[in-house]
Design an enzyme around this catalytic site. Sequence first.
Site, PDB file in Angstrom:
ATOM      1  N   ASN A 150       0.807  -1.227   0.000  1.00 34.52           N
ATOM      2  CA  ASN A 150       0.000   0.000   0.000  1.00 34.52           C
ATOM      3  C   ASN A 150       0.845   1.284   0.000  1.00 34.52           C
ATOM      4  OD1 ASN A 150       0.731  -0.759   2.655  1.00 34.52           O
ATOM      5  ND2 ASN A 150      -0.929   0.424   3.539  1.00 34.52           N
ATOM      6  N   GLU A 197       4.416  -4.449  12.415  1.00 30.20           N
ATOM      7  CA  GLU A 197       3.447  -3.346  12.302  1.00 30.20           C
ATOM      8  C   GLU A 197       2.264  -3.908  11.538  1.00 30.20           C
ATOM      9  OE1 GLU A 197       1.273  -0.645  10.541  1.00 30.20           O
ATOM     10  OE2 GLU A 197       3.137   0.049   9.620  1.00 30.20           O
ATOM     11  N   CYS A 212      -2.972   1.606   6.832  1.00 28.60           N
ATOM     12  CA  CYS A 212      -3.202   1.006   8.147  1.00 28.60           C
ATOM     13  C   CYS A 212      -3.624   2.055   9.179  1.00 28.60           C
ATOM     14  CB  CYS A 212      -1.950   0.280   8.623  1.00 28.60           C
ATOM     15  SG  CYS A 212      -0.471   1.319   8.699  1.00 28.60           S
TER      16      CYS A 212
END
Length: 491
Positions: free
Chosen positions: A159, A258, A292
């Site tokens: 992303n 993460e 995110c």
Amino acid sequence: MAKVSTVKYPQWSKLPIGGVWKEGSSTQYETVKNPYNEEVLAEIKLANKSDIDEAYNKAKEAQAKWAKVSAYEKASLLEKVAELIEERRQEIVTMLVEESGSSIVKANVEVDASIGDTKEAAKYPFKMEGTIHSSLIPGKENRVYRNPIGVIGAITPWNWPFYLTIRVVAPAIATGNSIVLKADSQTPITGGLMIAKIFEDAGLPQGLINVIVADVSEIGDSMVDHPIPRVISFTGSTAAGKRIGAVAGQNLKKVALELGGNNVMIVLDDADVDQAVSAAAFGKFFHQGQICLSANRIMVDRKIYPAFVEKFKEVTSTIKVGNPAEDGNIIGPLINEKQVDRIVKFVEQSVSEGATVEIEGKVEGKLMSPFVLSNVTNDMAVAQNELFGPVAAIMPIDGEEEAIRIANASNFGLSGSVFSGSLERGIKVAHEIETGMIHVNDQTVNVEPNMPFGGEKLSGIGRYCGEEALEEFTTVKWMSVQNDPRQYPFS
């Protein structure tokens, strides 16, 4: 997948392994396509387990020499990398637009963030210092040294491919390590190959950065359970992170994870509604919501809820959707059809559960225009799942206590936001939210090179960026030095 004949960027067909750009050893190929128009960007012969083994062994050899290079030389190289990223900005932006569906604005933000992290990493070589401490034992001194940890194994996502790879590679190299990177097969050019070339052109010795593009079904856990890497860095889904953490744990490897987020944006009754709406639209729809950090649950006090929803609809209706290469378009394609189908199902389920459709988006292939749902409750699908798409879920709340309770009911805790007309009130509520990062009178999507980035609960382990990155990519050694002969109770 069979090899295709027409490729826009044939120069990105090989992988840097052990200092040599070569084809992978798998029999499979990956066709990298523009998610907007399906144009074939690259055709890459994939790597297999033997390539991963070679990459790790070559990385280990190279790291032993790199660790001894002076701090000044390491810092100079990182500064040169930052310069090259700026010089090649247009090339990187174009590739981010074509490979990941980034808008031009988002791609430039990604380049800016990458430059910032690289410059911050250039400071790290000078922080690899030793300290001297006193001792209880006469004639002894204690020394503590911060050393490179060795070889890093890294798995990065699609992303924000350039930035989220730089965020690992730059500090790893700056602190004297080498790295084997598995780039996402949907974005291997911006997520690995371009970065390796930039570091190479900046003068990085061969073998320190190795890039793997592979099919997980072929390589299995070999990126993680290989005996050489001592740290595994992963950015991606919580489900995959759990698997990686479990495999790494069996081998007592350190992990930096993460993972996903179900981020809240809380708008209290004394907030500036116009400012909150503007922030919420950015935090929700930037890069199609494929971040995110995106605002997944927008909680608004009932006292201002009707006004917020109406103004949010007005702002949303102005957001342009289409070809991300065209100026002015904010929302481009989602990365693949699977993501589109997943999001549509969450919307349909939530509507059946009682959510109100304020704006019904349209789906054309991988292009999805914004959906706005109101009267969302925390048990609905759009509130329980990380959407990763342009769907705004707006939840009415009764006061800050309910907002805190609902926010903390999630198993995730990556980012968050609180809007209030009183900074002290906003700060007070922010302290109560169980999350790794939170922003008062700002939206949820924030990153700064000198600030610790990471989550709590199922959103991850460890921190990237800032001083905290040193802890992830280094280890400390205690050395005691007995200057004077020590008297023992035995003779």
